[in-house]
Design a protein around this motif. Structure first.
Motif, PDB file in Angstrom:
ATOM      1  N   GLU A 196       2.356 -10.305   7.065  1.00 59.83           N
ATOM      2  CA  GLU A 196       2.459  -8.610   7.053  1.00 59.83           C
ATOM      3  C   GLU A 196       2.413  -7.772   5.409  1.00 59.83           C
ATOM      4  O   GLU A 196       1.794  -6.994   5.073  1.00 59.83           O
ATOM      5  CB  GLU A 196       3.184  -7.628   7.956  1.00 59.83           C
ATOM      6  CG  GLU A 196       3.089  -8.611   9.223  1.00 59.83           C
ATOM      7  CD  GLU A 196       4.546  -8.511   9.767  1.00 59.83           C
ATOM      8  OE1 GLU A 196       5.154  -8.506   9.500  1.00 59.83           O
ATOM      9  OE2 GLU A 196       4.356  -9.517  11.045  1.00 59.83           O
ATOM     10  N   LYS A 197       2.958  -8.074   4.578  1.00 62.48           N
ATOM     11  CA  LYS A 197       3.830  -7.548   3.447  1.00 62.48           C
ATOM     12  C   LYS A 197       2.709  -7.453   2.520  1.00 62.48           C
ATOM     13  O   LYS A 197       1.725  -6.856   1.414  1.00 62.48           O
ATOM     14  CB  LYS A 197       4.616  -8.110   2.846  1.00 62.48           C
ATOM     15  CG  LYS A 197       6.129  -7.980   3.327  1.00 62.48           C
ATOM     16  CD  LYS A 197       7.337  -8.487   2.701  1.00 62.48           C
ATOM     17  CE  LYS A 197       8.595  -7.969   3.462  1.00 62.48           C
ATOM     18  NZ  LYS A 197       9.777  -9.007   2.425  1.00 62.48           N
ATOM     19  N   GLN A 198       1.907  -8.821   2.369  1.00 67.55           N
ATOM     20  CA  GLN A 198       0.362  -8.675   1.601  1.00 67.55           C
ATOM     21  C   GLN A 198      -1.056  -8.178   2.592  1.00 67.55           C
ATOM     22  O   GLN A 198      -1.264  -8.060   1.613  1.00 67.55           O
ATOM     23  CB  GLN A 198       0.199 -10.505   2.067  1.00 67.55           C
ATOM     24  CG  GLN A 198      -0.815 -10.931   0.808  1.00 67.55           C
ATOM     25  CD  GLN A 198      -0.915 -12.742   0.643  1.00 67.55           C
ATOM     26  OE1 GLN A 198      -0.611 -13.390   1.564  1.00 67.55           O
ATOM     27  NE2 GLN A 198      -2.348 -12.418   0.044  1.00 67.55           N
ATOM     28  N   MET A 220       7.582   9.749  -1.515  1.00 65.39           N
ATOM     29  CA  MET A 220       8.812   8.817  -1.860  1.00 65.39           C
ATOM     30  C   MET A 220       8.618   7.809  -1.447  1.00 65.39           C
ATOM     31  O   MET A 220       8.076   6.738  -0.733  1.00 65.39           O
ATOM     32  CB  MET A 220      10.262   9.378  -1.202  1.00 65.39           C
ATOM     33  CG  MET A 220      11.407   8.486  -2.280  1.00 65.39           C
ATOM     34  SD  MET A 220      13.097   8.936  -1.555  1.00 65.39           S
ATOM     35  CE  MET A 220      13.270  10.854  -1.678  1.00 65.39           C
ATOM     36  N   ASP A 221       8.709   6.514  -3.144  1.00 72.67           N
ATOM     37  CA  ASP A 221       8.236   5.485  -2.714  1.00 72.67           C
ATOM     38  C   ASP A 221       9.935   4.765  -1.764  1.00 72.67           C
ATOM     39  O   ASP A 221      10.412   5.336  -1.867  1.00 72.67           O
ATOM     40  CB  ASP A 221       9.304   4.596  -4.367  1.00 72.67           C
ATOM     41  CG  ASP A 221       8.691   3.108  -4.674  1.00 72.67           C
ATOM     42  OD1 ASP A 221       7.630   3.172  -4.631  1.00 72.67           O
ATOM     43  OD2 ASP A 221       9.951   2.930  -4.823  1.00 72.67           O
ATOM     44  N   ASP A 222       8.965   3.553  -1.632  1.00 67.78           N
ATOM     45  CA  ASP A 222       9.362   2.752  -0.866  1.00 67.78           C
ATOM     46  C   ASP A 222      11.271   2.413  -0.877  1.00 67.78           C
ATOM     47  O   ASP A 222      12.003   2.137  -0.047  1.00 67.78           O
ATOM     48  CB  ASP A 222       8.938   1.542  -0.280  1.00 67.78           C
ATOM     49  CG  ASP A 222       7.580   2.056   1.227  1.00 67.78           C
ATOM     50  OD1 ASP A 222       7.409   3.170   1.458  1.00 67.78           O
ATOM     51  OD2 ASP A 222       7.084   1.125   1.284  1.00 67.78           O
ATOM     52  N   ALA A 223      10.647   2.159  -1.835  1.00 68.17           N
ATOM     53  CA  ALA A 223      12.402   1.228  -2.254  1.00 68.17           C
ATOM     54  C   ALA A 223      13.357   2.542  -3.329  1.00 68.17           C
ATOM     55  O   ALA A 223      14.860   2.017  -1.894  1.00 68.17           O
ATOM     56  CB  ALA A 223      12.133   0.923  -4.403  1.00 68.17           C
ATOM     57  N   GLN A 224      12.840   4.240  -3.231  1.00 69.09           N
ATOM     58  CA  GLN A 224      14.200   5.265  -2.783  1.00 69.09           C
ATOM     59  C   GLN A 224      14.622   4.929  -1.357  1.00 69.09           C
ATOM     60  O   GLN A 224      15.862   5.479  -1.170  1.00 69.09           O
ATOM     61  CB  GLN A 224      13.209   6.163  -3.085  1.00 69.09           C
ATOM     62  CG  GLN A 224      13.182   5.914  -4.700  1.00 69.09           C
ATOM     63  CD  GLN A 224      12.013   6.810  -6.015  1.00 69.09           C
ATOM     64  OE1 GLN A 224      11.183   7.333  -5.326  1.00 69.09           O
ATOM     65  NE2 GLN A 224      12.829   8.189  -6.747  1.00 69.09           N
ATOM     66  N   SER A 256      11.047  -4.248   1.213  1.00 73.13           N
ATOM     67  CA  SER A 256      10.147  -4.219  -0.202  1.00 73.13           C
ATOM     68  C   SER A 256       9.282  -3.383   0.230  1.00 73.13           C
ATOM     69  O   SER A 256       9.555  -2.217  -0.251  1.00 73.13           O
ATOM     70  CB  SER A 256       9.995  -5.353  -0.857  1.00 73.13           C
ATOM     71  OG  SER A 256       9.393  -6.474   0.015  1.00 73.13           O
ATOM     72  N   ILE A 257       8.891  -3.473   1.345  1.00 70.38           N
ATOM     73  CA  ILE A 257       7.240  -2.208   1.898  1.00 70.38           C
ATOM     74  C   ILE A 257       7.816  -1.940   3.511  1.00 70.38           C
ATOM     75  O   ILE A 257       8.166  -3.181   4.632  1.00 70.38           O
ATOM     76  CB  ILE A 257       5.565  -3.044   1.816  1.00 70.38           C
ATOM     77  CG1 ILE A 257       6.001  -3.771   0.494  1.00 70.38           C
ATOM     78  CG2 ILE A 257       5.367  -1.939   2.039  1.00 70.38           C
ATOM     79  CD1 ILE A 257       4.093  -4.533   0.392  1.00 70.38           C
ATOM     80  N   VAL A 308       7.668  -1.288   9.937  1.00 63.20           N
ATOM     81  CA  VAL A 308       8.281   0.084  10.566  1.00 63.20           C
ATOM     82  C   VAL A 308       6.066   0.030  11.460  1.00 63.20           C
ATOM     83  O   VAL A 308       6.375   0.124  12.814  1.00 63.20           O
ATOM     84  CB  VAL A 308       7.827   1.403  10.647  1.00 63.20           C
ATOM     85  CG1 VAL A 308       9.186   2.002   9.292  1.00 63.20           C
ATOM     86  CG2 VAL A 308       7.001   1.931   9.127  1.00 63.20           C
ATOM     87  N   SER A 309       5.601  -0.558  11.665  1.00 64.52           N
ATOM     88  CA  SER A 309       4.557  -0.835  11.948  1.00 64.52           C
ATOM     89  C   SER A 309       4.289  -1.556  12.966  1.00 64.52           C
ATOM     90  O   SER A 309       4.088  -1.720  14.120  1.00 64.52           O
ATOM     91  CB  SER A 309       3.411  -1.335  11.523  1.00 64.52           C
ATOM     92  OG  SER A 309       3.372  -2.346  10.443  1.00 64.52           O
TER      93      SER A 309
END
Length: 213
Positions: free
Chosen positions: A13-15, A27-31, A90-91, A96-97
């Motif tokens: 999924e991440k890719q 906002m950035d995901d990491a934040q 990380s993403i 969430v999906s």
């Protein structure tokens, strides 16, 4: 139905999900993840602002009911809050999906217990029936094997950009054939042909690796 659902969650999924969803402003995901770890409730607001449309689309493609889909999306934020921490994705898009899709599927099962699937879900289940017989109830064990993930990654990377998008739209977002055809400005028969060819290719890869007889 159960096999179809399990089939739909295997690829990396991440890719792949992030590149198929353009709602990445905000906002950035990491934040945002840092806010979850700080137990700052604004994390939910930021996640909702960034990914609500995506999650609603996924839920509605399964449930075909606005109220149920909205409730499913709201549940997603609660599950996300309860999952982070300890998890640190990380993403966020695939994270969430996946929660939304699983929540919608659970709601679909409860709502349609003892009933026939709607034609849309029945069609998808029928399309992946053969693959579902390969990747059956042992899916959790398969997912722990690096090999099966690599097979799916190789499969997706081996598809053209168009065919990969069609495959993901159908089996991750569960879009209708008509919607995918409109997206790619072609006939529905063309989309069905692309999907059939892709499923055949995936089955061949699984068979070559010893996952199919």
């Amino acid at each position: 139905m159960r096999r179809m659902i399990k089939f739909c969650v295997i690829y990396d999924e991440k890719q792949n999900i992030q590149e198929h969803w353009k709602e990445n402003h905000g906002m950035d995901d990491a934040q945002i993840v840092d806010l979850y770890f700080a137990r700052d409730e604004s994390a939910i607001t930021e996640t909702k602002n960034k990914y609500q449309n995506m999650c609603f689309l996924i839920a509605h493609n399964i449930l075909y009911n606005r109220e149920d889909s909205e409730e499913c999306v709201n549940d997603t934020w609660l599950f996300t809050w309860n999952s982070i921490p300890p998890k640190r994705p990380s993403i966020l898009a695939p994270f969430v999906s996946k929660i939304t899709r699983n929540t919608a599927i659970d709601r679909y099962r409860k709502r349609n217990a003892q009933k026939r699937m709607n034609s849309h879900m029945e069609n998808i289940a029928g399309e992946v029936e053969k693959l579902g017989s390969v990747i059956s109830s042992e899916i959790d064990a398969y997912l722990r094997r690096k090999e099966i993930v690599e097979i799916f990654n190789d499969f997706l990377q081996g598809l053209s950009e168009r065919d990969r998008d069609i495959f993901i739209r159908r089996y991750w977002y569960m879009d209708s054939i008509k919607k995918i055809a409109n997206r790619h400005r072609c006939g529905e028969s063309k989309i069905k042909s692309v999907l059939a060819r892709s499923r055949k290719k995936l089955y061949a890869l699984l068979k070559e690796a010893g996952y199919a007889g």
